[in-house]
Design an enzyme around this catalytic site. Structure first.
Site, PDB file in Angstrom:
ATOM      1  N   ASP A 249       0.832  -1.201   0.000  1.00  0.00           N
ATOM      2  CA  ASP A 249       0.000   0.000   0.000  1.00  0.00           C
ATOM      3  C   ASP A 249       0.865   1.248   0.000  1.00  0.00           C
ATOM      4  O   ASP A 249       2.047   1.214   0.309  1.00  0.00           O
ATOM      5  CB  ASP A 249      -0.867   0.025   1.266  1.00  0.00           C
ATOM      6  N   LYS A 271      -3.268   2.255  -2.362  1.00  0.00           N
ATOM      7  CA  LYS A 271      -4.609   2.609  -1.891  1.00  0.00           C
ATOM      8  C   LYS A 271      -4.562   3.876  -1.057  1.00  0.00           C
ATOM      9  O   LYS A 271      -3.829   3.983  -0.094  1.00  0.00           O
ATOM     10  CB  LYS A 271      -5.191   1.473  -1.065  1.00  0.00           C
ATOM     11  N   MET A 384      -7.956   7.779   9.646  1.00  0.00           N
ATOM     12  CA  MET A 384      -8.499   8.439   8.455  1.00  0.00           C
ATOM     13  C   MET A 384      -9.400   9.589   8.863  1.00  0.00           C
ATOM     14  O   MET A 384     -10.484   9.778   8.311  1.00  0.00           O
ATOM     15  CB  MET A 384      -9.261   7.423   7.581  1.00  0.00           C
TER      16      MET A 384
HETATM   17  N1  SAH Z   1      -3.896  -0.832   9.134  1.00  0.00           N
HETATM   18  C1  SAH Z   1      -3.478   0.508   9.470  1.00  0.00           C
HETATM   19  C2  SAH Z   1      -4.543   1.530   9.258  1.00  0.00           C
HETATM   20  C3  SAH Z   1      -4.941   1.694   7.834  1.00  0.00           C
HETATM   21  S1  SAH Z   1      -6.077   2.986   7.641  1.00  0.00           S
HETATM   22  C4  SAH Z   1      -2.975   0.510  10.903  1.00  0.00           C
HETATM   23  O1  SAH Z   1      -3.175  -0.469  11.617  1.00  0.00           O
HETATM   24  O2  SAH Z   1      -2.359   1.507  11.307  1.00  0.00           O
HETATM   25  C5  SAH Z   1      -5.030   4.328   7.228  1.00  0.00           C
HETATM   26  C6  SAH Z   1      -4.985   5.308   8.350  1.00  0.00           C
HETATM   27  O3  SAH Z   1      -4.103   4.838   9.341  1.00  0.00           O
HETATM   28  C7  SAH Z   1      -4.429   6.650   7.970  1.00  0.00           C
HETATM   29  O4  SAH Z   1      -5.410   7.482   7.387  1.00  0.00           O
HETATM   30  C8  SAH Z   1      -4.012   7.179   9.310  1.00  0.00           C
HETATM   31  O5  SAH Z   1      -5.099   7.653  10.030  1.00  0.00           O
HETATM   32  C9  SAH Z   1      -3.518   5.936   9.985  1.00  0.00           C
HETATM   33  N2  SAH Z   1      -2.042   5.764   9.914  1.00  0.00           N
HETATM   34  C10 SAH Z   1      -1.367   4.809   9.295  1.00  0.00           C
HETATM   35  N3  SAH Z   1      -0.036   4.958   9.495  1.00  0.00           N
HETATM   36  C11 SAH Z   1       0.099   6.041  10.266  1.00  0.00           C
HETATM   37  C12 SAH Z   1       1.218   6.719  10.831  1.00  0.00           C
HETATM   38  N4  SAH Z   1       2.471   6.296  10.631  1.00  0.00           N
HETATM   39  N5  SAH Z   1       0.977   7.803  11.592  1.00  0.00           N
HETATM   40  C13 SAH Z   1      -0.255   8.233  11.812  1.00  0.00           C
HETATM   41  N6  SAH Z   1      -1.348   7.633  11.295  1.00  0.00           N
HETATM   42  C14 SAH Z   1      -1.172   6.557  10.538  1.00  0.00           C
END
Ligand code: SAH
Length: 466
Positions: A249, A271, A384
């Site tokens: 991703d 994505k 998100m």
């Molecule tokens: N599976 C992922 C989430 C996917 S949804 C997890 O467990 O973290 C995508 C959202 O995750 C982004 O819009 C943001 O809100 C958050 N996200 C993912 N990586 C991030 C990071 N390094 N710092 C802050 N938010 C993050």
């Protein structure tokens, strides 16, 4: 179905035809494809039919058909282009035990001749019970185009190979082999080297398929964590080390992608929350396609694959394809974000539960139990949530949340470029818009950074704006 299609064994048997004109010639062209003995009765045969007689391709008798001429015939064609004559000869043929077809007279015929696509030994017969000859012709033209002209030769060569192919497991693997042979490798080889090419291609192809068949495909659904490569699990590292294909991703960091095996095929399915992206169906298809070919596929997702990762859709596709898989959990953004601000997701006396929320779902801004969340001491990690911030803010205040409830926005959690915005529910917007955070960000509702130093506050932003 008024007519039942069968393939009749005619090799060495008699087929009798009465008639010497165009209609007779048209039928003969088809009949000459068979190994039957063809007898033609005509008092004034067309020159082309005379020629076939002279060449010994048919047994030509230059007179009208009589009683006794159809004895021992499997099939009989009346093609005199004369109704009375056709009726006369058909009656003789029926009496002598042959199956009768009268050209252009469906009603009095015992059988009809289908439109034929000939790739002997592969024969496609198309029938419309006389209802739509145009349709039959169109289907035939379509198939003629689609089936390689070498298909017959390939089938003959392939037949002698059936035994060898039994080394491949029954089912999909074997089907894939034959599809590859008939439609890809085979036609190419015949074009280059004729029948010999086909045998050689079959042998090479079989070796290749046996090798991949032995190697079972597999999918690892791996959490890449929040970005810091040191926050990868050992299992995730190992999977990356062994991957043939990595499907990742947009949020997976470059440093982590660099850990993948050098020979691995890297596929970006980028994505994004709102922007253009590969569709989920396409991602499922890619995963299954590569694993079905025997590849070790690593499906690499940001954070933990089980959190807002559409993991179940991928698992369903993988299971449907009968492919083995494993989930390798990762550190989710919420864990990385709270760690960074020195807080806990849960705390004795403050909150005994924590919610992971999404700011938007498939339908737009996501609705939640705002009333429950609005109570004092509640903690939620909102994924998100950047674009949904104003919506979330409005809903919580509407449901009676304390406007002073702390909210911390952590952008790029665990990464060197990370920034933290410390604000309150009342000030979340416009503070968040002003802060201009571009990277992935998570909103921690109900939590303030333990140490205020080195974080952006709403106050700083107000000053900067002035
Ligand atoms: N599976 C992922 C989430 C996917 S949804 C997890 O467990 O973290 C995508 C959202 O995750 C982004 O819009 C943001 O809100 C958050 N996200 C993912 N990586 C991030 C990071 N390094 N710092 C802050 N938010 C993050």
């Amino acid at each position: 179905m008024q007519h039942f299609p069968i393939f009749l064994s005619v090799a060495g048997r008699r087929i009798v035809l009465s008639g010497g004109g165009e209609a007779a010639m048209a039928k003969l062209r088809l009949l000459l494809k068979t190994e039957a003995r063809i007898a033609v009765y005509a008092d004034a045969p067309h020159a082309d039919i005379e020629k076939l007689g002279l060449e010994g391709k048919i047994i030509l008798t230059r007179r009208a058909l009589r009683r006794g001429d159809v004895l021992c015939a499997a099939l009989f064609y009346a093609a005199n282009e004369d109704d009375a004559e056709d009726a006369r000869v058909a009656a003789i043929a029926r009496a002598e035990g042959a199956l009768v077809n009268i050209v252009d007279n469906l009603e009095d015929s015992a059988f009809i001749t289908p439109a034929i696509v000939d790739r002997d030994p592969v024969t496609v017969a198309i029938g419309t019970e006389g209802a739509a000859p145009v349709l039959a012709r169109a289907i035939k033209a379509d198939l003629e185009e689609r089936l390689p002209v070498t298909l017959g030769l390939l089938a003959r060569v392939g037949k002698s190979f059936r035994h060898a192919v039994e080394t491949l497991p029954l089912g999909r693997k074997r089907r894939d082999f034959w599809a590859d042979y008939y439609f890809k490798a085979g036609p190419k080889a015949v074009e280059a080297n004729g029948a010999k090419g086909a045998s050689a291609a079959l042998e090479a192809l079989l070796d290749q398929h046996i090798m991949t068949a032995q190697k079972e495909g597999h999918v690892d659904l791996v959490g890449a964590g929040p970005g810091d490569p040191e926050l990868l699990t050992l299992k995730a590292r190992k999977a990356l080390d062994e991957a043939d294909v990595v499907i990742y991703d947009r949020l997976v960091s470059r440093e982590i992608l660099e850990l993948a095996r050098r020979e691995a095929l890297m596929i970006n399915v980028g994505k994004e929350g709102f922007g253009p992206s590969t569709t989920q169906d396409e991602i499922n298809r890619l995963i299954v396609e590569h694993a079905a070919q025997g590849a070790h596929v690593v499906r690499l997702k940001a954070g933990d694959p089980t959190v807002f990762g559409r993991l179940d859709e991928e698992i369903e596709a993988i299971e449907d394809a009968g492919i083995s898989y494993r989930i390798v959990p990762g550190i989710t953004a919420a864990s990385a974000a709270v760690a960074q601000i020195g807080q806990s997701l849960t705390k004795r006396g403050r909150n005994a539960s924590v919610r992971l929320l999404t700011g938007h779902d498939m339908k737009g801004f996501a609705d939640h139990d705002w009333r429950a969340l609005a109570k004092d001491g509640e903690v939620a990690a909102i994924y998100m949530g950047k674009r949904a911030a104003r919506f979330v803010q409005g809903r919580l205040i509407m449901h009676g949340a304390n406007p002073d409830t702390p909210i911390t926005v952590v952008e790029n959690a665990s990464r060197p470029e990370s920034r933290v915005l410390s604000t309150t529910l009342a000030e979340l917007e416009p503070a968040l818009s002003r802060s201009d955070l571009h990277g992935p960000a998570i909103l921690l509702y109900g939590l303030a950074p333990r140490h205020a130093a080195e974080v952006l506050t709403s106050l700083d932003l107000k000053e900067a704006a002035q």
